[in-house]
Design a protein around this motif. Structure first.
Motif, PDB file in Angstrom:
ATOM      1  N   HIS A   1     -77.563 -48.610 115.458  1.00 29.92           N
ATOM      2  CA  HIS A   1     -78.385 -47.312 114.519  1.00 29.92           C
ATOM      3  C   HIS A   1     -77.365 -48.772 113.461  1.00 29.92           C
ATOM      4  CE1 HIS A   1     -78.984 -45.031 111.192  1.00 29.92           C
ATOM      5  NE2 HIS A   1     -77.418 -44.669 111.068  1.00 29.92           N
TER       6      HIS A   1
ATOM      7  N   GLN B   1     -86.141 -49.222 109.222  1.00 35.29           N
ATOM      8  CA  GLN B   1     -87.126 -49.046 109.881  1.00 35.29           C
ATOM      9  C   GLN B   1     -86.091 -49.543 112.094  1.00 35.29           C
ATOM     10  OE1 GLN B   1     -91.318 -48.971 107.972  1.00 35.29           O
ATOM     11  NE2 GLN B   1     -90.678 -50.490 109.218  1.00 35.29           N
TER      12      GLN B   1
ATOM     13  N   ALA C   1     -83.964 -46.655 112.572  1.00 37.12           N
ATOM     14  CA  ALA C   1     -84.563 -45.245 113.036  1.00 37.12           C
ATOM     15  C   ALA C   1     -84.979 -45.354 114.415  1.00 37.12           C
ATOM     16  CB  ALA C   1     -85.110 -44.287 111.700  1.00 37.12           C
TER      17      ALA C   1
ATOM     18  N   PHE D   1     -84.135 -42.658 117.249  1.00 33.96           N
ATOM     19  CA  PHE D   1     -84.310 -41.760 117.069  1.00 33.96           C
ATOM     20  C   PHE D   1     -85.113 -40.964 117.214  1.00 33.96           C
ATOM     21  CE2 PHE D   1     -80.030 -43.590 114.801  1.00 33.96           C
ATOM     22  CZ  PHE D   1     -79.567 -43.027 116.528  1.00 33.96           C
ATOM     23  N   GLU D   2     -85.203 -39.777 117.298  1.00 36.14           N
ATOM     24  CA  GLU D   2     -86.695 -38.199 117.004  1.00 36.14           C
ATOM     25  C   GLU D   2     -86.376 -38.767 115.401  1.00 36.14           C
ATOM     26  OE1 GLU D   2     -88.362 -38.025 118.840  1.00 36.14           O
ATOM     27  OE2 GLU D   2     -87.036 -38.300 120.546  1.00 36.14           O
ATOM     28  N   ALA D   3     -87.654 -37.940 114.940  1.00 43.08           N
ATOM     29  CA  ALA D   3     -87.886 -38.252 113.073  1.00 43.08           C
ATOM     30  C   ALA D   3     -87.546 -37.027 112.878  1.00 43.08           C
ATOM     31  CB  ALA D   3     -89.218 -37.664 113.054  1.00 43.08           C
TER      32      ALA D   3
ATOM     33  N   ASP E   1     -83.560 -36.106 113.745  1.00 44.72           N
ATOM     34  CA  ASP E   1     -82.694 -36.637 113.638  1.00 44.72           C
ATOM     35  C   ASP E   1     -82.724 -36.974 112.111  1.00 44.72           C
ATOM     36  OD1 ASP E   1     -80.275 -38.593 114.052  1.00 44.72           O
ATOM     37  OD2 ASP E   1     -80.243 -37.278 115.622  1.00 44.72           O
TER      38      ASP E   1
ATOM     39  N   TYR F   1     -82.193 -40.372 111.707  1.00 47.93           N
ATOM     40  CA  TYR F   1     -83.745 -40.964 111.207  1.00 47.93           C
ATOM     41  C   TYR F   1     -84.206 -40.686 110.009  1.00 47.93           C
ATOM     42  CZ  TYR F   1     -88.819 -41.529 111.840  1.00 47.93           C
ATOM     43  OH  TYR F   1     -90.104 -41.803 112.004  1.00 47.93           O
ATOM     44  N   GLN F   2     -83.867 -39.211 109.562  1.00 45.89           N
ATOM     45  CA  GLN F   2     -84.370 -39.345 108.554  1.00 45.89           C
ATOM     46  C   GLN F   2     -83.340 -40.144 107.071  1.00 45.89           C
ATOM     47  OE1 GLN F   2     -85.156 -35.296 107.757  1.00 45.89           O
ATOM     48  NE2 GLN F   2     -85.678 -34.906 109.946  1.00 45.89           N
TER      49      GLN F   2
ATOM     50  N   GLY G   1     -89.390 -37.390 108.152  1.00 44.28           N
ATOM     51  CA  GLY G   1     -89.309 -36.819 108.749  1.00 44.28           C
ATOM     52  C   GLY G   1     -90.635 -35.702 109.319  1.00 44.28           C
TER      53      GLY G   1
END
Length: 362
Positions: A52, A90, A93, A96-98, A100, A103-104, A193
């Motif tokens: 990341h 992108q 991101a 990670f889960e949406a 997180d 991610y956002q 997210g």
């Protein structure tokens, strides 16, 4: 197989696939090869935070280059950097889960770069909202090709969960070079997210297709008789289901319901093995039979489905009277991986040329 040869880090196949995507995107302006290898050289692949951090660093630099360039009125350089930046964000991101925060934040920055790119195109693009569910609207990027008359348009939509930002560099040039406007859209709306499973559980994703068509036919710069749709990805048949119940599409590039047919064939074989009544694959052809427009199906021979099985199913659709074209990309010509991931440029050139040829007779 080609896919295995591209596994840069066998212990992290997920990162290998994403790195391959980034490298391939360079040929469409979504990255530079040198920057990709620079970032990779700094990543500890046992540490998601390292992945990341390095892609975000690269994205921040490209975004800043774009801001500096636009202040100097160097719009072309600014646009190029924003396209790379949104792709790198992108990538940042990706692990990670949406839900997180990382991610956002990364997706939020990608969306900001997309807006900067649209604002500073030679013909500025638009961020558009399209009604769908009572509490959730679709969002799209509309890239006009001509402001003086109604133009053909291609809708580009990915599989559920895929974001529209990458279509700006992946598909935008192919449409513009052929005199078509482009609407890049996804199911995720304007939020960074979102619980996609919850969203789809409240309505089938194919219902969104009708709403997108309603929006486009209401624009005075779109030729309603020359609207194409391109489903990027082969993980579902939701676009085929959507166009089956809307006869206004002039042409479509999608799986034509073949994934659905494949699943039915698998169930039929399973039931036959255990002695149950065999499910009829003809039932799964019902959706495809209702598609009124010409369809293009493209396949990489090294993808998930066997080319001979797909050819057989396409033959069944032709027997049903569908106007369906099948293009199989073989290993020696590339574009042969799942979703043409090894060379999407080659596949997209074929796809957009086919769209233009068919729209000429619409």
């Amino acid at each position: 197989m080609l896919v295995k040869q591209w596994a840069f880090w066998p212990e992290r196949e997920d990162f290998s696939d994403e790195f391959r995507r980034l490298l391939v995107s360079a040929q469409e302006g979504g990255a530079t090869v040198a920057e990709c290898f620079l970032a990779a050289s700094r990543i500890d692949f046992k540490d998601d935070a390292s992945w990341h951090r390095e892609w975000k660093k690269l994205a921040d630099i490209s975004d800043e280059r774009g801001q500096i360039a636009i202040r100097k009125r160097q719009a072309s350089t600014a646009r190029s950097n924003w396209l790379r930046a949104l792709n790198y964000y992108q990538a940042a991101a990706f692990p990670f889960e949406a839900t997180d925060e990382k991610y956002q934040a990364a997706v939020g920055r990608a969306r900001a770069c997309a807006r900067d790119y649209l604002r500073h195109r030679r013909r500025p693009g638009e961020v558009v909202t399209i009604p769908w569910l009572s509490d959730h609207t679709l969002e799209g990027y509309f890239l006009p090709v001509n402001e003086s008359h109604r133009s053909p348009v291609v809708i580009c939509i990915g599989e559920p969960g895929h974001r529209k930002e990458e279509f700006l560099f992946k598909l935008g040039r192919h449409a513009a070079d052929r005199g078509m406007s482009l609407l890049a859209v996804d199911l995720l709306g304007d939020r960074t997210g979102i619980d996609l499973e919850d969203l789809i559980s409240r309505d089938s994703p194919e219902t969104a297709i009708h709403h997108v068509m309603e929006y486009l036919t209401g624009r005075d710069d779109v030729d309603p008789d020359r609207i194409a749709i391109y489903a990027d990805g082969w993980g579902s048949s939701f676009v085929a289901r959507g166009i089956a119940y809307d006869p206004r599409f002039a042409v479509a590039v999608c799986d034509g319901g073949l994934w659905h047919m494949h699943e039915w064939a698998y169930l039929a074989r399973r039931q036959a093995t255990i002695g149950s009544d065999s499910a009829s694959i003809a039932g799964s052809r019902l959706i495809a039979r209702q598609i009124a427009c010409p369809i293009l199906v493209t396949l990489g021979e090294q993808g998930w489905l066997r080319a001979d099985n797909v050819a057989e199913m396409v033959g069944q659709l032709k027997t049903d009277g569908l106007d369906v074209t099948l293009k199989i990309f073989a290993g020696p010509e590339t574009a042969a991986a799942q979703g043409h991931a090894d060379n999407p440029t080659l596949a997209n050139e074929f796809i957009f040329d086919w769209i233009v040829a068919r729209l000429a007779h619409a």
